[in-house]
Design an enzyme around this catalytic site. Sequence first.
Site, PDB file in Angstrom:
ATOM      1  N   GLU A   1       4.090  -3.910  12.141  1.00 46.52           N
ATOM      2  CA  GLU A   1       3.100  -2.856  11.863  1.00 46.52           C
ATOM      3  C   GLU A   1       1.975  -3.539  11.106  1.00 46.52           C
ATOM      4  OE1 GLU A   1       3.266   0.075  13.020  1.00 46.52           O
ATOM      5  OE2 GLU A   1       5.370   0.687  13.191  1.00 46.52           O
TER       6      GLU A   1
ATOM      7  N   ASN B   1       0.797  -1.238   0.000  1.00 44.77           N
ATOM      8  CA  ASN B   1       0.000   0.000   0.000  1.00 44.77           C
ATOM      9  C   ASN B   1       0.826   1.283   0.000  1.00 44.77           C
ATOM     10  OD1 ASN B   1       0.652  -0.671   2.672  1.00 44.77           O
ATOM     11  ND2 ASN B   1      -1.019   0.560   3.465  1.00 44.77           N
TER      12      ASN B   1
ATOM     13  N   CYS C   1      -3.310   1.757   6.411  1.00 46.30           N
ATOM     14  CA  CYS C   1      -3.507   1.130   7.715  1.00 46.30           C
ATOM     15  C   CYS C   1      -4.070   2.126   8.715  1.00 46.30           C
ATOM     16  CB  CYS C   1      -2.183   0.566   8.214  1.00 46.30           C
ATOM     17  SG  CYS C   1      -0.863   1.770   8.153  1.00 46.30           S
TER      18      CYS C   1
HETATM   19  P1  NAD Z   1       0.323  -9.137   3.676  1.00 48.09           P
HETATM   20  O1  NAD Z   1       0.360  -9.505   5.110  1.00 48.09           O
HETATM   21  O2  NAD Z   1      -0.437  -9.986   2.748  1.00 48.09           O
HETATM   22  O3  NAD Z   1       1.791  -9.051   3.077  1.00 48.09           O
HETATM   23  C1  NAD Z   1       2.773  -8.210   3.633  1.00 48.09           C
HETATM   24  C2  NAD Z   1       4.143  -8.694   3.212  1.00 48.09           C
HETATM   25  O4  NAD Z   1       4.380  -9.967   3.809  1.00 48.09           O
HETATM   26  C3  NAD Z   1       4.301  -8.898   1.708  1.00 48.09           C
HETATM   27  O5  NAD Z   1       5.582  -8.499   1.301  1.00 48.09           O
HETATM   28  C4  NAD Z   1       4.167 -10.421   1.577  1.00 48.09           C
HETATM   29  O6  NAD Z   1       4.819 -10.924   0.448  1.00 48.09           O
HETATM   30  C5  NAD Z   1       4.846 -10.873   2.844  1.00 48.09           C
HETATM   31  N1  NAD Z   1       4.528 -12.238   3.260  1.00 48.09           N
HETATM   32  C6  NAD Z   1       3.472 -13.000   2.896  1.00 48.09           C
HETATM   33  N2  NAD Z   1       3.550 -14.217   3.449  1.00 48.09           N
HETATM   34  C7  NAD Z   1       4.673 -14.248   4.184  1.00 48.09           C
HETATM   35  C8  NAD Z   1       5.290 -15.231   5.015  1.00 48.09           C
HETATM   36  N3  NAD Z   1       4.769 -16.438   5.189  1.00 48.09           N
HETATM   37  N4  NAD Z   1       6.442 -14.887   5.644  1.00 48.09           N
HETATM   38  C9  NAD Z   1       6.974 -13.675   5.498  1.00 48.09           C
HETATM   39  N5  NAD Z   1       6.449 -12.716   4.727  1.00 48.09           N
HETATM   40  C10 NAD Z   1       5.301 -12.991   4.072  1.00 48.09           C
HETATM   41  O7  NAD Z   1      -0.226  -7.624   3.660  1.00 48.09           O
HETATM   42  P2  NAD Z   1      -0.580  -6.734   2.386  1.00 48.09           P
HETATM   43  O8  NAD Z   1      -1.883  -7.218   1.845  1.00 48.09           O
HETATM   44  O9  NAD Z   1       0.593  -6.606   1.490  1.00 48.09           O
HETATM   45  O10 NAD Z   1      -0.770  -5.296   3.071  1.00 48.09           O
HETATM   46  C11 NAD Z   1      -1.968  -4.877   3.635  1.00 48.09           C
HETATM   47  C12 NAD Z   1      -1.918  -4.978   5.149  1.00 48.09           C
HETATM   48  O11 NAD Z   1      -0.813  -4.255   5.669  1.00 48.09           O
HETATM   49  C13 NAD Z   1      -3.127  -4.368   5.817  1.00 48.09           C
HETATM   50  O12 NAD Z   1      -3.587  -5.209   6.837  1.00 48.09           O
HETATM   51  C14 NAD Z   1      -2.601  -3.083   6.413  1.00 48.09           C
HETATM   52  O13 NAD Z   1      -3.321  -2.582   7.488  1.00 48.09           O
HETATM   53  C15 NAD Z   1      -1.225  -3.448   6.774  1.00 48.09           C
HETATM   54  N6  NAD Z   1      -0.399  -2.257   6.903  1.00 48.09           N
HETATM   55  C16 NAD Z   1       0.005  -1.839   8.148  1.00 48.09           C
HETATM   56  C17 NAD Z   1       0.751  -0.700   8.294  1.00 48.09           C
HETATM   57  C18 NAD Z   1       1.207  -0.213   9.633  1.00 48.09           C
HETATM   58  O14 NAD Z   1       2.134   0.572   9.679  1.00 48.09           O
HETATM   59  N7  NAD Z   1       0.612  -0.652  10.718  1.00 48.09           N
HETATM   60  C19 NAD Z   1       1.127   0.030   7.190  1.00 48.09           C
HETATM   61  C20 NAD Z   1       0.702  -0.430   5.930  1.00 48.09           C
HETATM   62  C21 NAD Z   1      -0.047  -1.567   5.819  1.00 48.09           C
END
Ligand code: NAD
Length: 454
Positions: A229, A131, A263
């Site tokens: 996060e 995002n 987020c």
């Molecule tokens: P996601 O959890 O699907 O993926 C995040 C990252 O993790 C990606 O790079 C993905 O390839 C990786 N990943 C997936 N499986 C993994 C595994 N088994 N081991 C290690 N890494 C793995 O999230 P998304 O759909 O890319 O992003 C959206 C989410 O992120 C939303 O829930 C949002 O709220 C959150 N977010 C949080 C913040 C914050 O600062 N709190 C900021 C931005 C987004």
Amino acid sequence: MTISELINPATEELLRTVEQTSVDGVDDAVARAKAAQHDWARLAPGDRAAALRSFAAAVDGHVDELAALEVANSGHPIGNATWEAGHVRDVLQYYSATPERLSGKQIPVAGGLDVTFNEPLGVIGVITPWNFPMPIAVWGFAPALAAGNAVLVKPAEWTPLTTIRIGELAVEAGLPADLFQVLPGKGSVVGERFVTHPDVRKLVFTGSTEIGTHVMAGAAAQVKRVTLELGGKSANIVFDDCDLEKAAATAPYGVFDNAGQDCCARSRILVQRNVYDRFMELLEPAVKGVTVGDPAAKDTEMGPLVSKSHWDTVVSYVPDDAPVAFRGDAPSGPGYWFPPTVLTPDRSDRTVREEIFGPVVAVLPFDDEADAIALANDTPYGLSGSIWTDNLSRAMRVSRAVEAGNLSVNSHSSVRYNTPFGGFKQSGLGRELGPDAPLSFTETKNVFYAIGDA
Ligand code: NAD
Ligand code: MN
């Protein structure tokens, strides 16, 4: 070799293909990063500071290029994308002061000299979501490098291009190529290997609470450090004593920015019951006034959703019988468009409880301050939130009572590089940004030097 195809979300055209890193590729990168970190940590602090300033300058010279890449890869409006690229420069510049200021303590003890050192951890693995590819990457890599670590970044599968380019700019700026590496690839391959590789000493994970929980559990096997996060379902609380016009005019931007893929999105608007009807009257033109369209156009405020599969998810939250109060516009034709949408569901509805991560907001009435606080806290998340009131005492009471890491009163700001950012409850663990972030990339070492007799 595995290749992934990147689609421009505003046109649905194939943008580029990217080679995915394999497990062997990760292992090789970790070994090289480990050697580079050894040298980096031994450089003079002033030389590390200068290297980070050169990196910031290289980013500054390529802000327009990075912004255009993000428009094409992620569909971010050009104004937002330009801010995001400039933010990378700013965060690097802010933490370029760290190497010369990361001082430990001298603690008075009997019989000698006691000193603490903030030792780097080694190799850091940063895993980012799709995002905000640029800001979230730099929140991890800048303070980590500044504290003397090497960094490997795994960008999200859908949005790796700006991170890959930033990796190239680091090398152009003179950073050792092995010190900071970008490894595009699958979460289940590259991300997972960061979790299991013993020489990756800390993980900075930003993404869903579901995957974050899995990463934290995996890290436990090696007592590996983690910063998480995760998701959010933040409240925008509107009291009857606030500037209601301003609260209504700004509410769409508190949730629909980045098409709600934020987020910190204030995806629940809680409105005091006695001003609810008036607020909704004011909110409707504000929502309809959000300019949705071509992300490359200068006046666009909201672009498309990031991908077809994410569009499908968001659509599932607004079935035909959804309690839609009103909606804004969205282009038709190719692209993953979704109009700003305002719902008036029951408190127990899934649109009130789950993170939708799209331009969908739920508006709920509340009775009094206690009800507002209880409703705001009735979620496993706790990332951000806004409080609208002109009563100073109420602002203080409510801001202390809401369980969230980043609150704003009479505004919707949440991210400044010089203030800490992170979540309560299941929104995360640890804090990024602000003056203390480099410390979370160090171990404190205490050394007692006995002083012998003369
Ligand atoms: P996601 O959890 O699907 O993926 C995040 C990252 O993790 C990606 O790079 C993905 O390839 C990786 N990943 C997936 N499986 C993994 C595994 N088994 N081991 C290690 N890494 C793995 O999230 P998304 O759909 O890319 O992003 C959206 C989410 O992120 C939303 O829930 C949002 O709220 C959150 N977010 C949080 C913040 C914050 O600062 N709190 C900021 C931005 C987004
Ligand atoms: Mn160039």
